[in-house]
Design an enzyme around this catalytic site. Structure first.
Site, PDB file in Angstrom:
ATOM      1  N   ASP A   1       0.865  -1.168   0.000  1.00 17.02           N
ATOM      2  CA  ASP A   1       0.000   0.000   0.000  1.00 17.02           C
ATOM      3  C   ASP A   1       0.909   1.227   0.000  1.00 17.02           C
ATOM      4  O   ASP A   1       2.093   1.151   0.338  1.00 17.02           O
ATOM      5  CB  ASP A   1      -0.974  -0.002   1.183  1.00 17.02           C
ATOM      6  CG  ASP A   1      -2.181   0.901   0.896  1.00 17.02           C
ATOM      7  OD1 ASP A   1      -2.112   1.693  -0.069  1.00 17.02           O
ATOM      8  OD2 ASP A   1      -3.195   0.817   1.614  1.00 17.02           O
TER       9      ASP A   1
HETATM   10  C1  BGC Z   1      -4.999   3.332  -0.110  1.00 16.39           C
HETATM   11  C2  BGC Z   1      -5.132   2.302  -1.208  1.00 16.39           C
HETATM   12  C3  BGC Z   1      -4.923   2.941  -2.536  1.00 16.39           C
HETATM   13  C4  BGC Z   1      -3.580   3.631  -2.563  1.00 16.39           C
HETATM   14  C5  BGC Z   1      -3.279   4.257  -3.899  1.00 16.39           C
HETATM   15  C6  BGC Z   1      -3.733   4.159  -0.243  1.00 16.39           C
HETATM   16  O1  BGC Z   1      -3.762   5.227   0.617  1.00 16.39           O
HETATM   17  O2  BGC Z   1      -5.033   2.698   1.147  1.00 16.39           O
HETATM   18  O3  BGC Z   1      -6.391   1.708  -1.154  1.00 16.39           O
HETATM   19  O4  BGC Z   1      -5.026   1.987  -3.560  1.00 16.39           O
HETATM   20  O5  BGC Z   1      -3.574   4.628  -1.568  1.00 16.39           O
HETATM   21  O6  BGC Z   1      -4.126   5.276  -4.251  1.00 16.39           O
END
Ligand code: BGC
Length: 754
Positions: free
Chosen positions: A302
């Site tokens: 993530d």
């Molecule tokens: C979120 C993810 C997301 C990623 C990219 C993160 O903050 O938890 O769900 O895919 O950002 O945008």
């Protein structure tokens, strides 16, 4: 030396100092830029005899063996630095800051790239987030996943995936982060709206359908957030404790389902599980995902705060760090060179990434992609259809709904949320459609000149009451927006920051509004907006109509009017249990450092404890009625590796056509181990004309009855009598029951459920 001369010296010296400082700073930034510059202009092109990505034949469906062979050929050409370069995003923090501040672009306005290698012609991953649609640019905004889950409609999910796949390709993307399948264990979870509900079986089926639509367009799908990411505000620190049965039976089956169905990638979550961050969690990544389930794709972190210890992460099986190389940069390469990370781990990561790039980026496309696909008429109509199929009619006393357009002269629309664009949270899943039809706009457009629509935002109670009194019917729109629930981004200013909900019911002023307005007009309908269960005990008995509309996307207002006036017969059903008391929920702490996730939640908890929820899982009304009869099984018994055919007759006994979600559960009254009273194991949506009867068939595999035996490390089906329950909701009164026996004791499927 004159004063003038001295001054000139001083100015020159200061200028020189400034120049030196600027050059030094630039040099420092360049040197400390952690991404390895295999993509820079200084890299020599590969010679003629070097095997490149562009040498792989295009437009063919390659076999897994061929994909492996090409991946090995590329690996053989790559330097260690090039392999490590595959393992992270291609931007650096400065690029992001510049994009947002100088270029004034929104987050993920363009695809976020990873692993572009010009020397060998290896294309980058080009990421767009979801799941509400495509986050890049201005794309079609569908209802949130939680709404779509309530449609129980796999074909709809597949068509939405297809539209999303097209819009990603038309905008230069090849990688989709919108397969969010975290389990809703408590309705206060801030990102509940991004997932499909509380049941692992339903989560898996819905996400597979979306994935199939997306991946058809050679867009790699990414399942997230692996695993146990079901509290938002605490997501960066919370350590989830879980026993092995709960992990395998409740929190992971939907991930395994996606792996089995061929998902390209998996995103690790921010939280810890049993003491290790999920991006550094060898048990989850190596043992369960890669070994037990045989996952062939790659795992990415993530974003920004998903990895803390690069060496540990690489050894644990993390393949890509997104979106910037905070850990997998130059110091990491040096550590690999010093032998602190085994080279095999780097080879494995690069191999997994290359395999997916080869598979997806060399095969032929089913169509051509151009800009006209983005927010096309077909896609906005699909967004409307999705909203119509998702809304759940919870209460309709005395057949109050649908409203009759011909008889309605004045409609009062009340509530702040009726007149704002409310498509969900403002975090990474935010989609920016070119327009949004609000509830008020949808109702006004629908009624046109045929009725007078009076709007009150509800701030003035006396005015709201008066307008309700003067109207033929009243629609109160109440619930939440992005300031109440959403992704928690600490750096973001309030109220955009999001996080878990602080309340499970309506805001006190809104609850008061409902209580005050309802007595003024017996034809008062409450339309609820939100991302999961909303408690309504304090006002539920005061109104005759309640419709759960969720965050219904850019065409939500159009859909709402068509449901309220009966152009569309509601067919959504809850994928969350709405409790009648918060005590019916598992413990939830948005600031937890550590928490135990137990075996029971949602309907399994309500069943076990005998709770009476306000509205049970699987519940939803229609403007017609359905009757179930004649539940039959193809045999009275089944072998542990066999399957049974289950059939049931469903009749439309009301006055109009409608669609019914038929739900199949299995029960374990004779289990030798602790089991839930019942578990969802099948569903389908069937359209029935007035008076029509259809036979609905399911295949129930005996292995779907299995529980995980932690001592043996495998799945088992017990050789006892089981139940199959079929009907229109999870409530016992709505289910027909039959029994069958599993014939012999035998472990099923070893370490994998499939
Ligand atoms: C979120 C993810 C997301 C990623 C990219 C993160 O903050 O938890 O769900 O895919 O950002 O945008």
């Amino acid at each position: 030396m004159t004063i003038k001369k001295a001054l000139r010296w001083i100015v020159t010296a200061i200028t020189a100092l400034i120049v030196v400082l600027i050059v030094g700073l630039a040099l420092f930034i360049w040197l400390s830029y952690p991404k390895l510059s295999t993509d820079s202009v200084f890299v020599r092109p590969a010679g003629r005899d070097v095997f490149k990505f562009t040498d792989i034949p295009r437009g063919r469906e390659l076999t897994p063996q061929q994909i492996d062979q090409y991946a090995e050929k590329l690996l053989a050409e790559m330097t260690l630095a090039e392999k490590v370069h595959q393992m992270s995003g291609d931007i650096w923090l400065w690029d992001l800051v510049r994009l947002i501040t100088v270029e004034k672009k929104k987050y993920n306005d363009h695809a976020i790239l990873a692993g572009n290698n010009r020397r060998l012609g290896i294309p980058p991953l080009a990421f767009s987030d979801g799941p509400r649609g495509v986050v890049m640019n201005h794309s079609t905004c569908f209802p949130v996943a939680m709404a779509r889950g309530a449609s129980w409609d796999l074909d709809l999910q597949r068509r939405i995936g297809d539209a999303i796949g097209q819009e990603i390709r038309a905008q230069g993307g090849n990688f989709y982060g919108g397969l969010c399948i975290n389990l809703l264990r408590h309705p206060a979870w801030g990102r509940a709206q991004e997932t499909y509900g509380e049941d692992p079986f339903l989560l898996g089926e819905m996400a597979v359908a979306l994935m199939q639509g997306v991946q058809r367009h050679n867009v790699m799908g990414c399942a997230k957030h692996y695993a146990m990411n079901s509290i938002e505000t605490a997501r960066f620190q919370v350590d989830v404790q879980v026993d092995e049965r709960t992990l395998r039976e409740v929190y992971l089956p939907h991930f395994e389902r996606l792996v089995e169905a061929g998902v390209a990638a998996v995103m690790s979550s921010y939280n810890k599980v049993r003491g290790d961050y999920c991006g550094e969690n060898a048990y989850l990544l190596r043992k369960v995902l890669k070994e037990d389930w045989g996952f062939r794709g790659f795992v990415m972190s993530d974003f920004f705060q998903g990895v803390y210890d690069g060496k540990k992460a690489a050894k644990a099986g993390l393949d890509v760090e997104m979106p910037v190389p905070l850990q997998f940069g130059r110091p990491f390469l040096a550590a690999v060179e010093r032998g602190e990370v085994p080279r095999e781990a780097i080879d494995e990561a690069a191999r997994r990434i290359l395999r997916r790039k080869i598979e997806y980026l060399t095969r032929s496309d089913p169509m051509r992609y151009d800009a006209s696909l983005v927010v096309s008429k077909e896609h906005t109509e699909l967004a409307r259809e999705a909203a119509e199929r998702s809304m759940v009619l919870l209460k309709n006393e005395g057949g109050l709904l649908p409203l009759d357009k011909a008889k309605l002269k004045t409609l009062a629309v009340i509530g702040r949320l009726a007149d704002i664009e409310d498509t969900g949270d403002h975090g990474s899943s935010r989609v920016y459609p070119p327009y949004v039809v609000t509830p008020l706009a949808g109702l006004r457009r629908y009624l046109g000149a045929s009725a007078n629509v009076v709007y009150e935002n509800g701030a003035d109670l006396a005015r709201a009451k008066q307008s309700a009194k003067n109207a033929d019917a009243v629609i109160i729109v109440a619930g939440y927006d992005y300031s109440d629930e959403g992704e928690y981004i600490p750096q973001q200013p309030l109220p955009e920051r999001g996080g878990d909900r602080t309340s499970l019911g309506l805001h006190p002023q809104e609850a008061e509004l409902v209580r005050a307005v309802a007595p003024e007009n017996p034809r008062t309908i409450v339309v609820l907006v939100g991302g999961s269960a909303i408690m309504m005990e304090e006002w539920k008995e005061k109104v005759d109509g309640i419709l759960m509309a969720w965050y219904s996307g850019m065409e939500g207002g159009t859909a709402l009017a068509r449901i309220l006036f009966g152009d569309v017969n509601p067919s959504g059903k809850l994928t969350v249990t709405i409790p009648s008391d918060p005590a019916q929920l598992p413990p939830f702490d948005p600031h937890a450092q550590s928490i135990e996730y137990g075996y029971y939640h949602g309907y399994t908890l309500a069943d076990k404890k005998g709770y009476k929820p306000a509205f049970p899982f699987g519940y939803g009304l229609s403007y017609t009625t359905f009757k179930y009869s004649n539940l039959r099984l193809s045999a009275p018994q089944v072998a542990p590796d066999g399957a049974l055919a289950v059939t049931v007759d469903v009749s439309n006994t009301g006055a109009r056509a409608g669609e019914e979600v038929v739900e199949l559960y299995v029960g374990f009254p004779h289990a030798g181990v602790d089991r839930p009273l019942k578990l969802l194991r099948g569903f389908t949506k069937v359209a029935l004309g007035r008076g029509e009867k259809k036979t609905v068939a399911f295949t129930l595999r005996a292995r779907d009855l299995a529980y995980y035996d932690p001592q043996a490390g495998r799945w088992r089906v017990e050789p006892v009598s089981h139940e199959v329950l079929v009907g229109g909701s999870s409530r016992p009164a709505d289910l027909l029951k039959a029994s069958f026996r599993v014939t012999a004791a035998q472990a099923v499927g070893g370490t994998t459920l499939r």
